[in-house]
Design a protein around this motif. Structure first.
Motif, PDB file in Angstrom:
ATOM      1  N   ARG A  85       0.816  -1.207   0.000  1.00  0.00           N
ATOM      2  CA  ARG A  85       0.000   0.000   0.000  1.00  0.00           C
ATOM      3  C   ARG A  85       0.861   1.274   0.000  1.00  0.00           C
ATOM      4  O   ARG A  85       0.378   2.347   0.351  1.00  0.00           O
ATOM      5  N   GLN A  86       2.125   1.148  -0.385  1.00  0.00           N
ATOM      6  CA  GLN A  86       3.028   2.296  -0.421  1.00  0.00           C
ATOM      7  C   GLN A  86       3.683   2.363  -1.799  1.00  0.00           C
ATOM      8  O   GLN A  86       4.762   1.791  -2.010  1.00  0.00           O
ATOM      9  N   PRO A  87       3.060   3.038  -2.760  1.00  0.00           N
ATOM     10  CA  PRO A  87       3.491   2.962  -4.164  1.00  0.00           C
ATOM     11  C   PRO A  87       4.662   3.883  -4.499  1.00  0.00           C
ATOM     12  O   PRO A  87       4.580   4.742  -5.378  1.00  0.00           O
ATOM     13  N   SER A  88       5.783   3.681  -3.838  1.00  0.00           N
ATOM     14  CA  SER A  88       6.932   4.567  -4.023  1.00  0.00           C
ATOM     15  C   SER A  88       7.427   4.583  -5.467  1.00  0.00           C
ATOM     16  O   SER A  88       7.659   5.648  -6.049  1.00  0.00           O
ATOM     17  N   GLY A 105       9.538   4.810 -22.420  1.00  0.00           N
ATOM     18  CA  GLY A 105       8.965   4.815 -21.086  1.00  0.00           C
ATOM     19  C   GLY A 105       7.551   5.345 -20.985  1.00  0.00           C
ATOM     20  O   GLY A 105       6.972   5.354 -19.892  1.00  0.00           O
ATOM     21  N   ALA A 106       6.968   5.768 -22.100  1.00  0.00           N
ATOM     22  CA  ALA A 106       5.623   6.367 -22.049  1.00  0.00           C
ATOM     23  C   ALA A 106       4.580   5.356 -21.585  1.00  0.00           C
ATOM     24  O   ALA A 106       3.700   5.680 -20.774  1.00  0.00           O
ATOM     25  N   VAL A 107       4.663   4.131 -22.086  1.00  0.00           N
ATOM     26  CA  VAL A 107       3.700   3.102 -21.683  1.00  0.00           C
ATOM     27  C   VAL A 107       3.859   2.782 -20.201  1.00  0.00           C
ATOM     28  O   VAL A 107       2.870   2.601 -19.475  1.00  0.00           O
ATOM     29  N   LEU A 108       5.085   2.750 -19.752  1.00  0.00           N
ATOM     30  CA  LEU A 108       5.354   2.464 -18.339  1.00  0.00           C
ATOM     31  C   LEU A 108       4.804   3.574 -17.451  1.00  0.00           C
ATOM     32  O   LEU A 108       4.205   3.307 -16.396  1.00  0.00           O
ATOM     33  N   ARG A 109       4.975   4.813 -17.846  1.00  0.00           N
ATOM     34  CA  ARG A 109       4.454   5.929 -17.060  1.00  0.00           C
ATOM     35  C   ARG A 109       2.931   5.874 -16.999  1.00  0.00           C
ATOM     36  O   ARG A 109       2.322   6.143 -15.957  1.00  0.00           O
ATOM     37  N   ALA A 110       2.303   5.517 -18.118  1.00  0.00           N
ATOM     38  CA  ALA A 110       0.844   5.405 -18.134  1.00  0.00           C
ATOM     39  C   ALA A 110       0.373   4.287 -17.213  1.00  0.00           C
ATOM     40  O   ALA A 110      -0.642   4.411 -16.514  1.00  0.00           O
ATOM     41  N   LEU A 115      -2.279   2.858 -12.046  1.00  0.00           N
ATOM     42  CA  LEU A 115      -2.268   2.182 -10.754  1.00  0.00           C
ATOM     43  C   LEU A 115      -2.502   3.176  -9.628  1.00  0.00           C
ATOM     44  O   LEU A 115      -3.276   2.906  -8.696  1.00  0.00           O
ATOM     45  N   LEU A 116      -1.850   4.333  -9.687  1.00  0.00           N
ATOM     46  CA  LEU A 116      -2.059   5.345  -8.654  1.00  0.00           C
ATOM     47  C   LEU A 116      -3.507   5.811  -8.624  1.00  0.00           C
ATOM     48  O   LEU A 116      -4.097   6.001  -7.561  1.00  0.00           O
ATOM     49  N   ARG A 171      -9.699   3.812   0.922  1.00  0.00           N
ATOM     50  CA  ARG A 171      -9.135   3.253  -0.310  1.00  0.00           C
ATOM     51  C   ARG A 171      -8.138   4.218  -0.945  1.00  0.00           C
ATOM     52  O   ARG A 171      -8.125   4.451  -2.151  1.00  0.00           O
ATOM     53  N   ARG A 172      -7.267   4.770  -0.098  1.00  0.00           N
ATOM     54  CA  ARG A 172      -6.237   5.667  -0.588  1.00  0.00           C
ATOM     55  C   ARG A 172      -4.867   5.077  -0.262  1.00  0.00           C
ATOM     56  O   ARG A 172      -4.715   4.342   0.706  1.00  0.00           O
ATOM     57  N   TRP A 173      -3.885   5.427  -1.101  1.00  0.00           N
ATOM     58  CA  TRP A 173      -2.542   4.932  -0.884  1.00  0.00           C
ATOM     59  C   TRP A 173      -1.961   5.479   0.404  1.00  0.00           C
ATOM     60  O   TRP A 173      -2.344   6.560   0.856  1.00  0.00           O
TER      61      TRP A 173
END
Length: 241
Positions: A85-88, A105-110, A115-116, A171-173
């Motif tokens: 639950r800690q999306p660093s 890296g654009a797909v990875l950033r998306a 997820l966030l 339901r927040r990170w």
């Protein structure tokens, strides 16, 4: 700050040391425009193939932390963080500035951004009961008359676990250190609440020997999920534990 531009510094560093990089992502304080005199530059370097590592260095007067990854390894770390639950890693990648030309890296950033946005999974019933039980036990400790250093340690643990439970119930990170505070501030901004201010004020009072406001705040949070829990608590160990 008498240092060269952060983006240009990172671009020069990557071109010098990682010419094969798919992309370099400048995140953290620089991407959020919160740089201070003591800020470092957090850079995720994406390579076609590499030994995943984290390393610190100084370059052109900037303290820099490099997170050297492949896209696959970033996704793996993102999933491990999400389970806690800690999306660093997801924060670092999603909220970043691409430094190199092209759309690497654009797909990875998306993926990290999605997820966030989705938020963490809800706590299971066992996880919720355990969180309630631990906080109940800690609140009892606040009345236990231990030494002042021990009581201060209990206060900090109550504050942390109550903040984590609040965020989980919404339901927040979550996060650690300053990121825990920032997530509560984000909740306040979205919900029009003032939990961050209340947490800070009650923590200050509690470490100065006045825990009443902290206890009231924690009981309010516990009340959202069923209240204090002691009698009847039962947690069955998983097979093999």
């Amino acid at each position: 700050m008498n240092r060269p531009d952060a983006v240009e510094t990172v671009r020069t560093l990557i071109e010098d040391r990682y010419p094969q990089a798919v992309q370099a992502l400048l995140g953290g304080s620089a991407a959020a425009e919160r740089l201070t005199e003591t800020s470092d530059l957090d850079v995720t370097v994406l390579l076609p193939d590499t030994t995943v590592c984290r390393q610190a260095l100084t370059y052109a007067g900037w303290p820099i932390e490099l997170f050297v990854h492949t896209e696959e390894s970033v996704r793996r770390f993102v999933q491990l963080d999400a389970a806690k639950r800690q999306p660093s890693m997801a924060r670092l990648v999603a909220r970043s500035i691409p430094v190199l030309p092209g759309d690497g890296g654009a797909v990875l950033r998306a993926y990290c951004s999605a997820l966030l946005e989705e938020g963490p999974a809800p706590l299971s019933e066992d996880e919720m009961q355990l969180a309630r039980y631990i906080l109940t036990d800690l609140l009892d400790d606040l009345d236990g008359g231990a030494s002042r250093p021990a009581m201060d340690a209990v206060v900090v643990e109550v504050w942390r676990r109550a903040a984590e439970l609040l965020l989980a119930s919404e339901r927040r990170w979550s996060g650690s250190g300053k990121w825990l505070v920032r997530e509560i501030e984000a909740l306040d901004a979205a919900a029009g609440s003032r939990f961050a201010t209340r947490f800070h004020g009650s923590l200050e009072a509690a470490v100065n020997g006045r825990p009443d406001n902290l206890v009231r705040l924690v009981d309010e949070i516990l009340g959202r999920v069923g209240g204090r829990l002691r009698d009847g608590f039962r947690l069955v160990a998983a097979s093999g534990e």
